[in-house]
Write an enzyme that holds these catalytic residues in place. Structure first.
Site, mmCIF file in Angstrom:
data_model
loop_
_atom_site.group_PDB
_atom_site.id
_atom_site.type_symbol
_atom_site.label_atom_id
_atom_site.label_comp_id
_atom_site.label_asym_id
_atom_site.label_seq_id
_atom_site.Cartn_x
_atom_site.Cartn_y
_atom_site.Cartn_z
ATOM 1 N N ASP A 454 1.076 -1.760 0.000
ATOM 2 C CA ASP A 454 -0.235 0.003 -0.287
ATOM 3 C C ASP A 454 0.713 1.200 0.418
ATOM 4 O O ASP A 454 0.163 2.699 -0.285
ATOM 5 C CB ASP A 454 -1.546 -0.143 0.994
ATOM 6 C CG ASP A 454 -0.356 -0.239 2.409
ATOM 7 O OD1 ASP A 454 0.835 -0.805 2.951
ATOM 8 O OD2 ASP A 454 -1.096 -0.174 3.529
HETATM 9 C C1 LAN Z 1 3.960 -0.663 10.393
HETATM 10 C C2 LAN Z 1 3.566 -0.163 9.808
HETATM 11 C C3 LAN Z 1 2.931 0.410 8.783
HETATM 12 C C4 LAN Z 1 2.024 -0.383 8.091
HETATM 13 C C5 LAN Z 1 0.825 0.000 6.874
HETATM 14 C C6 LAN Z 1 1.653 0.367 5.896
HETATM 15 C C7 LAN Z 1 0.017 2.068 7.573
HETATM 16 C C8 LAN Z 1 -0.158 -0.983 6.514
HETATM 17 O O1 LAN Z 1 -1.032 -0.287 5.705
HETATM 18 C C9 LAN Z 1 1.256 -2.299 6.293
HETATM 19 C C10 LAN Z 1 1.965 -2.778 6.864
HETATM 20 C C11 LAN Z 1 2.763 -1.923 7.672
HETATM 21 C C12 LAN Z 1 4.024 -1.857 6.673
HETATM 22 C C13 LAN Z 1 3.322 -1.770 9.094
HETATM 23 C C14 LAN Z 1 3.445 -3.859 9.903
HETATM 24 C C15 LAN Z 1 4.052 -4.135 11.235
HETATM 25 C C16 LAN Z 1 4.645 -2.920 11.561
HETATM 26 C C17 LAN Z 1 6.130 -2.609 10.507
HETATM 27 C C18 LAN Z 1 3.828 -2.443 11.428
HETATM 28 C C19 LAN Z 1 2.955 -1.424 12.607
HETATM 29 C C20 LAN Z 1 5.473 -0.712 12.148
HETATM 30 C C21 LAN Z 1 5.474 -1.448 13.440
HETATM 31 C C22 LAN Z 1 5.503 -2.745 12.922
HETATM 32 C C23 LAN Z 1 6.265 -3.995 13.392
HETATM 33 C C24 LAN Z 1 5.671 -5.972 13.377
HETATM 34 C C25 LAN Z 1 6.623 -3.627 14.981
HETATM 35 C C26 LAN Z 1 7.539 -4.316 16.048
HETATM 36 C C27 LAN Z 1 7.134 -5.385 16.295
HETATM 37 C C28 LAN Z 1 7.179 -7.025 16.319
HETATM 38 C C29 LAN Z 1 5.750 -7.844 15.990
HETATM 39 C C30 LAN Z 1 8.403 -7.352 15.214
#
Ligand code: LAN
Length: 724
Positions: A454
């Protein structure tokens, strides 16, 4: 410099610092790499002026003017943009805090400590600011109930930054921790980190065998098929587990051992506590299958069948993959969990003074963020690309993009978007199991460099809007736009849906191996309505301007995606949102994508049901407010108060769906306007984002660009009459 003496005793630290101390901090932004720097020298401090953005982010008065009172929605949008435009940074992007999860900072602090890395200032202030006042604990995220995970990890974190064990706040936290049964009742990740620090025994940690990485690729549950964040965390974790590496005991950690448990450390039989977990932490209990496998591994494999030569091969291969991840991201890493773990692995493998350890040490700063409450760890190395694309879209959708006033701002934003498109695949993509990335946009920066479906869709959309619809300089060539379309098309699953980072690589049954206890839906890449709908909307826009490029394939992909979107719409008309809270967020993306293929309230039953669902949730005051518990419980839970951000999402959903009646929208616009401050800003309300169903994460810039977009779109559709 690190504040312990040779025995590991902590010296008193700087965290009693007064608020005026904030005037010494600057946000350095090198091509989107954001780090906070403290200026020791008075001369430097007076020569290098603080910007409005820096003041704003640290909660200092910005001095921005009071604006003429907004009478109409468009004026309100413009006032909002006037304020928000002042927060744009030199490279063209917007920055923000990206906190929320309460388990990131402790992992980073333990890494700092065990690798002898100096600890940044102001962390103590943050951790105390986020302590739950009623019981003295911490939860999984800033709004959550206290848990053993949150409390044990943040207690340790505070001790690492010099909080005294006799501080009344620490006594309270310790009391709660002991009520939980002590740190042995935390989940797997807590047990892992505490063992690295040497305040828990590895016997208490369920196995993380690197040997799993030797499974051939065709095995249906081989780790390369897991969700990217899980496998990239599992990777260094398995390496460190295999080494059973712990920080050598010193007086400080010996003392901590006595604080973390209600009983004397020496009397604890850690092996018996591998599966101990407090109910407050047990969001997603382990399956009988995983428990069975763990028993076999601990009782049979580890003592009798583990072969040294195979272990060695497994460690070598995991090390190779760790190295590739580090090199592909210039040691910035995929995220703030795997990156510090990789650093510990480098410390073990390459030694304390190696380049890899030094580079990680610098790079960990990219995750740290300073705000009025103190220093915290962000969920990624920033939200640069994501926020910047939505700012440009808000201006376009609000109908403000041809106003010359905003042109310099938008040009800079476009430059940033251009700079961070990914131009090449990573070297040896197949070997390290990476998804194609040429043409993609990442979430944060090109250095992190991971494709996100996205983010790619939003980057593509912003670029077309500015370059094609508003005649901005063509910084991104048509070939590069085609690359991004190619990349998107590669990301569709056979189901028609889109995952965020990669296509789905395994069956959902792999979820039975979920060992995290605190997170749900983490083992494979799933289809997400938001990622799918964003891709449809962007592809629709692309085909409007370039109808000949891969026309049949784009059409087929969209048809399949729309079928998926309709399939996952619930009977009540809603969609479950995975990355924002929750049904309101997903509705915005879904209804907009349906509109992009001509399906609206009047013409489509799916769109109509989506609108009606939203309307049934509107609050008395005209706003929408959804609690984070929606994400956890999978049913709509009302927030006690309406929220600016969710009100904007709901309005955008209805407006894009061409919902014909003005009244509910007008009421919502009045609410948005009533919450706006005299200088054009909106204030922070409840947390906006989520991941893994249970953990919330902040998107502070949402309170700006979503209302701006909604107010402007409303004015376009229903006229810009004064509203008051
Ligand atoms: C994110 C941040 C952005 C988010 C969007 C682009 C908003 C979404 O549409 C797709 C998934 C994504 C890229 C995403 C995936 C998981 C993340 C990276 C996070 C929520 C930010 C933090 C999270 C990450 C997994 C945190 C670390 C924790 C673990 C369990 C490893």
């Amino acid at each position: 410099p690190w504040r312990t003496d040779a025995q590991g005793h902590l010296k008193s630290d700087d965290n009693g610092d007064p608020k005026t101390d904030y005037t010494r901090w600057r946000l350095v932004n090198e091509e989107g790499r954001q780090t906070w720097r403290y200026l020791e020298s008075d001369t430097e401090n007076s020569a290098w002026l603080q910007t409005v953005a820096e003041k704003y982010h640290m909660g200092l008065p910005t001095g921005l003017p009071i604006l003429p009172e907004a009478k109409s929605p468009l004026q309100s949008a413009e006032n909002g943009l006037s304020f928000f435009s002042k927060l744009q940074l030199e490279p063209g992007n917007w920055a923000c805090e990206y906190g929320g999860p309460m388990f990131l900072l402790p992992g980073i602090l333990i890494t700092y400590y065990v690798t002898n890395t100096p600890i940044p200032r102001k962390i103590k202030r943050y951790l105390f600011a986020r302590q739950n006042p009623e019981d003295g604990g911490w939860g999984l995220h800033i709004e959550a109930h206290s848990s053993c995970f949150g409390t044990s990890m943040n207690y340790v974190a505070l001790r690492l930054v010099g909080a005294h064990e006799d501080d009344p706040r620490m006594i309270k936290a310790r009391g709660l921790l002991h009520k939980f049964g002590g740190a042995i009742y935390g989940p797997h990740w807590a047990k892992f980190w505490l063992s690295v620090l040497g305040v828990m025994d590895w016997e208490g940690v369920n196995p993380v065998p690197p040997e799993i990485w030797l499974l051939p690729d065709w095995v249906p549950f081989a780790p390369w098929r897991w969700w990217i964040h899980m496998r990239q965390v599992f990777l260094p974790m398995s390496y460190i587990w295999s080494k059973k590496w712990s920080f050598p005991l010193n007086d400080f950690t010996r003392q901590l051992r006595q604080e973390l448990y209600p009983q004397p450390y020496e009397s604890i039989n850690f092996a018996q506590h591998r599966n101990s977990i407090h109910p407050a932490d047990n969001y997603y209990p382990k399956t009988w299958l995983l428990n069975g496998i763990n028993e076999l591994l601990v009782r049979v494999w580890n003592p009798f069948l583990r072969v040294k030569a195979i272990t060695k091969r497994a460690e070598d291969w995991t090390w190779e993959l760790i190295r590739m991840e580090d090199e592909n991201t210039d040691y910035a890493g995929l995220g703030p969990v795997n990156n510090p773990m990789n650093m510990v692995a480098c410390y073990i493998h390459d030694g304390p003074d190696s380049y890899s350890v030094r580079r990680h040490r610098e790079r960990l700063n990219d995750y740290m963020w300073l705000k009025g409450e103190g220093m915290l760890a962000n969920g990624t190395n920033g939200v640069q690309v994501w926020d910047t694309t939505f700012v440009t879209q808000a201006v376009v959708v609000a109908g403000l993009a041809d106003d010359p006033k905003w042109r310099p701002m938008l040009t800079k934003a476009l430059e940033f978007i251009e700079d961070h498109q990914l131009r090449e695949n990573v070297p040896d993509q197949e070997k390290c199991y990476r998804q194609h990335r040429k043409g993609a946009w990442p979430f944060s920066t090109k250095t992190q460099g991971y494709t996100v479906s996205d983010c790619t869709a939003e980057g593509l959309r912003s670029t077309i809007q500015l370059q094609e619809m508003y005649d901005f300089p063509k910084l991104i060539s048509l070939d590069r736009l085609k690359d991004s379309v190619d990349c998107l098309l590669l990301m569709q699953n056979p189901t028609g849906g889109f995952t965020e980072y990669e296509t789905t690589r395994a069956s959902a049954k792999v979820e039975w191996l979920n060992a995290a206890e605190v997170f749900g839906g983490i083992m494979i890449g799933y289809d997400y309505p938001e990622c799918t709908t964003a891709s449809v909307t962007a592809l629709s826009l692309f085909s409007k301007f370039y109808p000949d490029y891969r026309a049949a394939e784009i059409k087929a992909a969209k048809d399949k995606a729309v079928t998926y979107i309709k399939r996952v719409q619930r009977t009540d008309g809603s969609w479950y949102g995975s990355w924002g809270i929750c049904f309101t967020y997903a509705a915005m993306f879904a209804l907009e994508s349906l509109a992009s293929i001509g399906e609206t309230f009047e013409t489509s039953e799916n769109s109509r049901r989506g609108c009606e669902f939203l309307l049934s949730k509107q609050k008395e005051d005209g706003g929408w407010g959804e609690s984070y518990l929606s994400s956890e419980k999978h049913v709509y839970v009302q927030h006690e108060k309406s929220q600016v951000c969710q009100t904007a999402w709901a309005c955008l959903a209805l407006l894009e769906a061409q919902y014909p009646h003005k009244e509910p929208l007008e009421k919502a616009m009045k609410l948005l306007m009533s919450r706006q401050q005299a200088n054009g800003e909106w204030l922070q309300e409840s947390i906006e984002g989520v991941f893994n169903q249970s953990c919330m994460i902040s998107y502070p810039n949402y309170k700006f660009y979503w209302p701006i977009r909604a107010l402007g779109l409303y004015a376009k559709k229903f006229g810009n009459e004064p509203l008051q």
